[in-house]
Write a protein that holds these residues in place. Structure first.
Motif, PDB file in Angstrom:
ATOM      1  N   ALA A   1       0.831  -1.204   0.000  1.00 22.97           N
ATOM      2  CA  ALA A   1       0.000   0.000   0.000  1.00 22.97           C
ATOM      3  C   ALA A   1       0.871   1.261   0.000  1.00 22.97           C
ATOM      4  O   ALA A   1       0.545   2.245  -0.670  1.00 22.97           O
ATOM      5  CB  ALA A   1      -0.931  -0.009   1.210  1.00 22.97           C
ATOM      6  N   ILE A   2       1.969   1.229   0.748  1.00 23.18           N
ATOM      7  CA  ILE A   2       2.899   2.359   0.753  1.00 23.18           C
ATOM      8  C   ILE A   2       3.489   2.551  -0.644  1.00 23.18           C
ATOM      9  O   ILE A   2       3.595   3.680  -1.147  1.00 23.18           O
ATOM     10  CB  ILE A   2       4.001   2.138   1.799  1.00 23.18           C
ATOM     11  CG1 ILE A   2       3.405   2.220   3.214  1.00 23.18           C
ATOM     12  CG2 ILE A   2       5.127   3.157   1.644  1.00 23.18           C
ATOM     13  CD1 ILE A   2       4.358   1.773   4.313  1.00 23.18           C
ATOM     14  N   ALA A   3       3.871   1.445  -1.270  1.00 23.71           N
ATOM     15  CA  ALA A   3       4.423   1.530  -2.624  1.00 23.71           C
ATOM     16  C   ALA A   3       3.381   2.050  -3.615  1.00 23.71           C
ATOM     17  O   ALA A   3       3.690   2.855  -4.500  1.00 23.71           O
ATOM     18  CB  ALA A   3       4.940   0.154  -3.066  1.00 23.71           C
ATOM     19  N   ALA A   4       2.128   1.595  -3.460  1.00 22.94           N
ATOM     20  CA  ALA A   4       1.063   2.039  -4.359  1.00 22.94           C
ATOM     21  C   ALA A   4       0.800   3.533  -4.224  1.00 22.94           C
ATOM     22  O   ALA A   4       0.330   4.175  -5.171  1.00 22.94           O
ATOM     23  CB  ALA A   4      -0.221   1.251  -4.077  1.00 22.94           C
ATOM     24  N   ALA A   5       1.100   4.090  -3.048  1.00 26.30           N
ATOM     25  CA  ALA A   5       0.970   5.534  -2.843  1.00 26.30           C
ATOM     26  C   ALA A   5       2.211   6.282  -3.307  1.00 26.30           C
ATOM     27  O   ALA A   5       2.359   7.474  -3.022  1.00 26.30           O
ATOM     28  CB  ALA A   5       0.709   5.822  -1.365  1.00 26.30           C
ATOM     29  N   ASP A   6       3.084   5.576  -4.035  1.00 29.03           N
ATOM     30  CA  ASP A   6       4.346   6.157  -4.513  1.00 29.03           C
ATOM     31  C   ASP A   6       5.182   6.675  -3.344  1.00 29.03           C
ATOM     32  O   ASP A   6       5.877   7.659  -3.462  1.00 29.03           O
ATOM     33  CB  ASP A   6       4.082   7.268  -5.535  1.00 29.03           C
ATOM     34  CG  ASP A   6       5.320   7.597  -6.374  1.00 29.03           C
ATOM     35  OD1 ASP A   6       6.233   6.743  -6.443  1.00 29.03           O
ATOM     36  OD2 ASP A   6       5.381   8.715  -6.922  1.00 29.03           O
ATOM     37  N   TYR A   7       5.078   5.965  -2.221  1.00 28.47           N
ATOM     38  CA  TYR A   7       5.861   6.226  -1.023  1.00 28.47           C
ATOM     39  C   TYR A   7       5.592   7.610  -0.426  1.00 28.47           C
ATOM     40  O   TYR A   7       6.405   8.127   0.337  1.00 28.47           O
ATOM     41  CB  TYR A   7       7.359   6.023  -1.297  1.00 28.47           C
ATOM     42  CG  TYR A   7       7.649   4.620  -1.785  1.00 28.47           C
ATOM     43  CD1 TYR A   7       7.671   3.549  -0.906  1.00 28.47           C
ATOM     44  CD2 TYR A   7       7.851   4.368  -3.147  1.00 28.47           C
ATOM     45  CE1 TYR A   7       7.887   2.261  -1.349  1.00 28.47           C
ATOM     46  CE2 TYR A   7       8.069   3.066  -3.604  1.00 28.47           C
ATOM     47  CZ  TYR A   7       8.081   2.024  -2.700  1.00 28.47           C
ATOM     48  OH  TYR A   7       8.284   0.748  -3.149  1.00 28.47           O
ATOM     49  N   ASP A   8       4.450   8.182  -0.758  1.00 28.04           N
ATOM     50  CA  ASP A   8       4.050   9.454  -0.163  1.00 28.04           C
ATOM     51  C   ASP A   8       3.146   9.172   1.024  1.00 28.04           C
ATOM     52  O   ASP A   8       1.937   8.993   0.881  1.00 28.04           O
ATOM     53  CB  ASP A   8       3.321  10.329  -1.183  1.00 28.04           C
ATOM     54  CG  ASP A   8       3.030  11.722  -0.637  1.00 28.04           C
ATOM     55  OD1 ASP A   8       3.449  12.002   0.507  1.00 28.04           O
ATOM     56  OD2 ASP A   8       2.397  12.518  -1.348  1.00 28.04           O
ATOM     57  N   VAL A   9       3.749   9.116   2.207  1.00 27.21           N
ATOM     58  CA  VAL A   9       3.008   8.774   3.418  1.00 27.21           C
ATOM     59  C   VAL A   9       2.541  10.006   4.183  1.00 27.21           C
ATOM     60  O   VAL A   9       1.847   9.883   5.202  1.00 27.21           O
ATOM     61  CB  VAL A   9       3.880   7.888   4.352  1.00 27.21           C
ATOM     62  CG1 VAL A   9       4.219   6.571   3.688  1.00 27.21           C
ATOM     63  CG2 VAL A   9       5.154   8.631   4.760  1.00 27.21           C
ATOM     64  N   LEU A  10       2.913  11.196   3.727  1.00 28.17           N
ATOM     65  CA  LEU A  10       2.632  12.400   4.494  1.00 28.17           C
ATOM     66  C   LEU A  10       1.157  12.795   4.520  1.00 28.17           C
ATOM     67  O   LEU A  10       0.690  13.338   5.534  1.00 28.17           O
ATOM     68  CB  LEU A  10       3.495  13.562   3.991  1.00 28.17           C
ATOM     69  CG  LEU A  10       5.017  13.343   4.115  1.00 28.17           C
ATOM     70  CD1 LEU A  10       5.763  14.608   3.745  1.00 28.17           C
ATOM     71  CD2 LEU A  10       5.404  12.880   5.521  1.00 28.17           C
ATOM     72  N   PRO A  11       0.380  12.561   3.460  1.00 26.87           N
ATOM     73  CA  PRO A  11      -1.044  12.914   3.549  1.00 26.87           C
ATOM     74  C   PRO A  11      -1.826  12.071   4.556  1.00 26.87           C
ATOM     75  O   PRO A  11      -2.913  12.449   4.990  1.00 26.87           O
ATOM     76  CB  PRO A  11      -1.561  12.670   2.126  1.00 26.87           C
ATOM     77  CG  PRO A  11      -0.359  12.720   1.257  1.00 26.87           C
ATOM     78  CD  PRO A  11       0.740  12.150   2.100  1.00 26.87           C
ATOM     79  N   GLY A  12      -1.294  10.909   4.914  1.00 25.21           N
ATOM     80  CA  GLY A  12      -1.970  10.002   5.834  1.00 25.21           C
ATOM     81  C   GLY A  12      -1.490   8.591   5.589  1.00 25.21           C
ATOM     82  O   GLY A  12      -0.879   8.298   4.552  1.00 25.21           O
ATOM     83  N   PRO A  13      -1.744   7.689   6.525  1.00 25.55           N
ATOM     84  CA  PRO A  13      -1.202   6.323   6.399  1.00 25.55           C
ATOM     85  C   PRO A  13      -1.832   5.549   5.258  1.00 25.55           C
ATOM     86  O   PRO A  13      -3.055   5.354   5.246  1.00 25.55           O
ATOM     87  CB  PRO A  13      -1.532   5.685   7.749  1.00 25.55           C
ATOM     88  CG  PRO A  13      -2.645   6.507   8.315  1.00 25.55           C
ATOM     89  CD  PRO A  13      -2.473   7.888   7.786  1.00 25.55           C
ATOM     90  N   PRO A  14      -1.046   5.101   4.268  1.00 30.48           N
ATOM     91  CA  PRO A  14      -1.593   4.220   3.232  1.00 30.48           C
ATOM     92  C   PRO A  14      -2.006   2.889   3.845  1.00 30.48           C
ATOM     93  O   PRO A  14      -1.233   2.274   4.586  1.00 30.48           O
ATOM     94  CB  PRO A  14      -0.413   4.029   2.266  1.00 30.48           C
ATOM     95  CG  PRO A  14       0.555   5.124   2.600  1.00 30.48           C
ATOM     96  CD  PRO A  14       0.377   5.403   4.051  1.00 30.48           C
ATOM     97  N   LYS A  15      -3.219   2.448   3.571  1.00 27.26           N
ATOM     98  CA  LYS A  15      -3.752   1.216   4.146  1.00 27.26           C
ATOM     99  C   LYS A  15      -4.122   0.243   3.037  1.00 27.26           C
ATOM    100  O   LYS A  15      -4.708   0.635   2.033  1.00 27.26           O
ATOM    101  CB  LYS A  15      -4.999   1.510   4.991  1.00 27.26           C
ATOM    102  CG  LYS A  15      -4.740   2.376   6.216  1.00 27.26           C
ATOM    103  CD  LYS A  15      -4.076   1.579   7.326  1.00 27.26           C
ATOM    104  CE  LYS A  15      -4.015   2.391   8.613  1.00 27.26           C
ATOM    105  NZ  LYS A  15      -3.422   1.607   9.717  1.00 27.26           N
ATOM    106  N   PRO A  16      -3.809  -1.040   3.221  1.00 29.42           N
ATOM    107  CA  PRO A  16      -4.187  -2.029   2.202  1.00 29.42           C
ATOM    108  C   PRO A  16      -5.670  -2.353   2.272  1.00 29.42           C
ATOM    109  O   PRO A  16      -6.288  -2.265   3.337  1.00 29.42           O
ATOM    110  CB  PRO A  16      -3.343  -3.251   2.575  1.00 29.42           C
ATOM    111  CG  PRO A  16      -3.128  -3.116   4.054  1.00 29.42           C
ATOM    112  CD  PRO A  16      -3.049  -1.636   4.332  1.00 29.42           C
ATOM    113  N   GLY A  17      -6.228  -2.730   1.141  1.00 28.72           N
ATOM    114  CA  GLY A  17      -7.606  -3.195   1.110  1.00 28.72           C
ATOM    115  C   GLY A  17      -7.694  -4.670   1.470  1.00 28.72           C
ATOM    116  O   GLY A  17      -6.678  -5.377   1.548  1.00 28.72           O
ATOM    117  N   LYS A  18      -8.912  -5.159   1.685  1.00 25.51           N
ATOM    118  CA  LYS A  18      -9.111  -6.553   2.082  1.00 25.51           C
ATOM    119  C   LYS A  18      -8.660  -7.519   1.002  1.00 25.51           C
ATOM    120  O   LYS A  18      -8.118  -8.583   1.286  1.00 25.51           O
ATOM    121  CB  LYS A  18     -10.581  -6.786   2.429  1.00 25.51           C
ATOM    122  CG  LYS A  18     -11.018  -6.120   3.728  1.00 25.51           C
ATOM    123  CD  LYS A  18     -12.452  -6.468   4.086  1.00 25.51           C
ATOM    124  CE  LYS A  18     -12.857  -5.824   5.403  1.00 25.51           C
ATOM    125  NZ  LYS A  18     -14.264  -6.141   5.781  1.00 25.51           N
TER     126      LYS A  18
END
Length: 300
Positions: free
Chosen positions: A268-285
């Motif tokens: 999920a972090i990778a899918a957000a292009d490693y931009d964690v600053l807007p909020g925590p990237p969370k994986p889906g079910k």
């Protein structure tokens, strides 16, 4: 105060346990034997409460402080609360604790012959959080994870009666990795608490300043740093993953869930292009279930 906040203030035990649904990994899923679920939730209640004390996230109203015998004048002092919590933990082993979550833990401790050490480690980690807000090297961060994360995995193995030196070693890798992933997801939130869990040496290597972590979106240097730390966490998860194949039955599925939760969070972090600053990237079910399948097949 919201309805949820009111409920937590009136019943801090229930409010603490309700947080289990928000974790990156399953805490005590339905498919486990009832006795295991009971004991794992008791352990989770302890771990969650000590983190809430350390983070200043207790239910409003001061109920937990009162239960621990802390005066209203000191109820905001986290170190005082942690000292009182440790004193109540010691009552689990020799008398009757005051806090309901520790009274809930006492039968588990007796049934599973648990020792104080892993619980004391979690308290020590939260004390450290009040005194140390930065980590110079990756090894320094690993030493913190030895207190803040690894005791949880050791308790899971103890509750399920499956501890061996090799399993503990693999479990420590998994738990450290899960802690690092959580830190990566929560960079902005942690900075709001004046904590940075990105090693200073790595920040320097990637030309990242703390000021770069307070922007709405991460720049290229921050993303490169997060990608580097995420790969480290994934490598640890993969090295620890043989733990899953060393056990059988429903415990195997539980441990696969831990590993898969960490892997899915990294994806999920990778899918957000490693931009964690807007909020925590969370994986889906769906992503989580896919990772569980990969982990169970030993393909990860």
């Amino acid at each position: 105060m919201t309805g949820t906040g009111t409920a937590r203030a009136l019943d801090p035990e229930r409010g603490t346990l309700d947080k289990a649904a928000g974790e990156n990994f399953p805490v005590a899923p339905f498919f486990l034997p009832r006795a295991w679920r009971t004991d794992l939730m008791a352990v989770y209640g302890f771990a969650r409460l000590v983190d809430d004390i350390g983070d200043g996230d207790l239910a409003p109203g001061g109920a937990d402080a009162r239960l621990l015998g802390v005066s209203p004048q000191e109820a905001e002092d986290r170190l005082v609360l942690l000292d009182a919590f440790e004193a109540d933990l010691r009552r689990v082993f020799d008398s009757t604790p005051r806090h309901p979550l520790l009274r809930r833990l006492q039968p588990t401790v007796r049934r599973r012959s648990l020792t104080p050490e892993p619980f004391l480690g979690l308290i020590a980690a939260n004390r450290q959080d009040q005194l140390v807000g930065r980590y110079e090297t990756y090894d320094d961060l690993l030493a913190y994870c030895e207190l803040s994360a690894n005791p949880v995995g050791r308790l899971v193995l103890a509750v399920t009666g499956t501890s061996t030196p090799e399993r503990i070693r693999r479990s420590d890798m998994i738990c450290t990795a899960l802690q690092i992933v959580e830190h990566l997801q929560d960079v902005a939130e942690d900075l709001g608490r004046d904590r940075v869990y990105l090693p200073a040496a790595d920040m320097k290597r990637f030309h990242v300043q703390e000021a770069d972590l307070v922007t709405e979106s991460a720049g290229a240097s921050v993303r490169a740093l997060i990608a580097y730390e995420a790969q480290r966490a994934l490598d640890l998860l993969n090295e620890g993953a043989p733990l899953v194949g060393s056990v059988h039955g429903r415990l195997k599925l539980l441990l696969a869930g831990f590993v898969a939760g960490g892997r899915a969070a990294v994806r999920a972090i990778a899918a957000a292009d490693y931009d964690v600053l807007p909020g925590p990237p969370k994986p889906g079910k769906v992503q989580l279930l896919r990772e569980v399948g990969v982990t169970l097949r030993g393909e990860g």
